[in-house]
Write an enzyme that holds these catalytic residues in place. Structure first.
Site, short mmCIF file in Angstrom:
data_model
loop_
_atom_site.label_atom_id
_atom_site.label_comp_id
_atom_site.label_asym_id
_atom_site.label_seq_id
_atom_site.Cartn_x
_atom_site.Cartn_y
_atom_site.Cartn_z
N HIS A 46 1.67 1.64 -3.00
CA HIS A 46 1.14 0.71 -2.02
C HIS A 46 -0.38 0.58 -2.14
O HIS A 46 -1.13 1.16 -1.35
CB HIS A 46 1.53 1.15 -0.60
CG HIS A 46 2.93 0.78 -0.23
ND1 HIS A 46 3.69 1.50 0.65
CD2 HIS A 46 3.72 -0.25 -0.64
CE1 HIS A 46 4.89 0.94 0.78
NE2 HIS A 46 4.92 -0.13 0.00
N CYS A 101 8.60 9.60 -7.14
CA CYS A 101 7.86 10.86 -7.04
C CYS A 101 8.85 12.02 -7.01
O CYS A 101 9.83 11.99 -6.25
CB CYS A 101 7.02 10.86 -5.77
SG CYS A 101 6.22 12.45 -5.46
N GLU A 131 10.55 4.28 1.04
CA GLU A 131 11.04 5.64 0.82
C GLU A 131 12.26 5.94 1.70
O GLU A 131 13.21 6.58 1.26
CB GLU A 131 9.93 6.66 1.10
CG GLU A 131 10.36 8.08 0.75
CD GLU A 131 9.34 9.13 1.13
OE1 GLU A 131 9.75 10.24 1.51
OE2 GLU A 131 8.12 8.85 1.05
N THR A 170 8.23 11.82 3.13
CA THR A 170 7.20 12.73 2.62
C THR A 170 5.79 12.39 3.12
O THR A 170 4.87 13.19 2.92
CB THR A 170 7.17 12.72 1.08
OG1 THR A 170 6.83 11.40 0.63
CG2 THR A 170 8.50 13.15 0.49
N SER A 273 -2.68 6.59 -2.54
CA SER A 273 -2.51 5.58 -3.58
C SER A 273 -3.78 4.75 -3.79
O SER A 273 -3.74 3.69 -4.41
CB SER A 273 -1.32 4.66 -3.25
OG SER A 273 -1.33 4.26 -1.91
#
Length: 317
Positions: A46, A101, A131, A170, A273
């Site tokens: 992102h 990830c 996610e 996460t 990110s």
């Protein structure tokens, strides 16, 4: 004319985490090995600066596999995807690379393990986040129950209170999540917990770093995307830790310099990110307007790295 004095506290660590770094490298290496275009399902991470740079190298970002030609590589984003996506790609005989990830993949494995043991699964996370969609999509519809808030945790009614487990997104707020977990454990003492906390090391470290420096700040800026959960959480953490005002910005161009009126002390961080050059550019813009005294707290030194998929490393040898 003298510039006003400003103390700038730089939070450390900040910016890229190992999962983001790996995902970006997967796209870059795929373009090197297979040529452009390489298709990427959803934003790889992102951050529009990262996405735009990869577009310049030859990445094409799409929402669905239907938009990908069958003869070009496709990369799945760092956030993870439902199991139906690689299954669909396999059926179409597409060559795909999974940039999920590894810490998100760990949560997927945990959820599957709980399901295999017959437990009812709670996912603590934010509805609609990629996610969360990916984690819930590891199992049949309706198997994973989503809890977003402490109120949800208080209202949740399981099928069997003695046969429960939870996993988490996460990139959540460590403090908010611990409150939700506390409620669940109080209500359901037998609930199975993750072997190791699901909130990733980078999210925890960045939040801790912000807590270290935010207390005395008149203003706190976080560089990151509005879509980025971990970046949004850093703004909340800064305010909770005592910053008078906090803003999330994509880059220096989004700064409203009226925010700095009356400000003598500020803090600065970046989501997992956000590239470091965005921080550098913002500091330069601040230094052009203020006489800056900069301090950087000694945060955790991050040494985590994740291996690239073998197909990329073998092909490069």
């Amino acid at each position: 004319m003298s510039r006003p004095a400003l103390t700038l506290h730089l939070a450390t660590p900040r910016g890229f985490c190992a999962g983001v770094d790996r995902a970006i490298q997967i796209v870059e290496r795929a373009i090197e090995l297979y040529g452009a275009p390489v298709y990427v399902r959803h934003e790889i991470v992102h951050n529009k600066h990262v996405v735009d740079r990869l577009k310049g190298l030859g990445a094409v970002f799409v929402k669905d596999l239907d938009q990908c030609p069958p003869d070009r590589p496709v990369v799945f984003s760092a956030h993870g995807v439902p199991k139906s996506v690689p299954a669909d790609a396999t059926q179409r005989k597409m060559f795909f690379l999974d940039a999920t990830c590894p810490l998100v993949s760990k949560v997927h494995v945990e959820a599957e393990r709980h399901h295999a043991s017959g437990r009812e699964i709670i996912l603590i996370g934010h509805a609609g986040h990629p996610e969360v969609i990916g984690t819930m999509g590891q199992l049949p519809d309706g198997v994973v129950r989503l809890i977003e808030t402490a109120e949800d945790a208080r209202a949740f009614e399981p099928v069997d209170p003695a046969n429960l487990a939870f996993v988490t997104q996460t990139t959540l707020s460590v403090d908010d999540t611990s409150e939700i977990v506390g409620i669940l454990q109080q209500r359901f003492p037998q609930i199975a917990v993750p072997h190791k906390e699901d909130i990733c090391y980078a999210t925890t470290n960045r939040q801790d770093a912000v807590k270290q420096v935010a207390e005395d700040c008149d203003l706190f800026l976080v560089i990151g995307s509005k879509k980025s959960s971990n970046s949004q959480r850093l703004v909340e953490v800064a305010l909770r830790a005592g910053a008078k005002v906090a803003h999330l910005i994509d880059d220096a161009s989004e700064v409203d310099w009226t925010w700095f009126e009356g400000v003598t002390t500020m803090g600065l961080s970046a989501g997992a990110s956000a590239p470091e050059n965005l921080i550098t550019d913002l500091i330069a813009a601040i230094q052009a307007r203020f006489d800056v005294t900069m301090s950087e707290a000694n945060g955790v030194l991050e040494t985590v790295t994740f291996k690239l998929p073998r197909v990329l490393t073998e092909a490069a040898e």
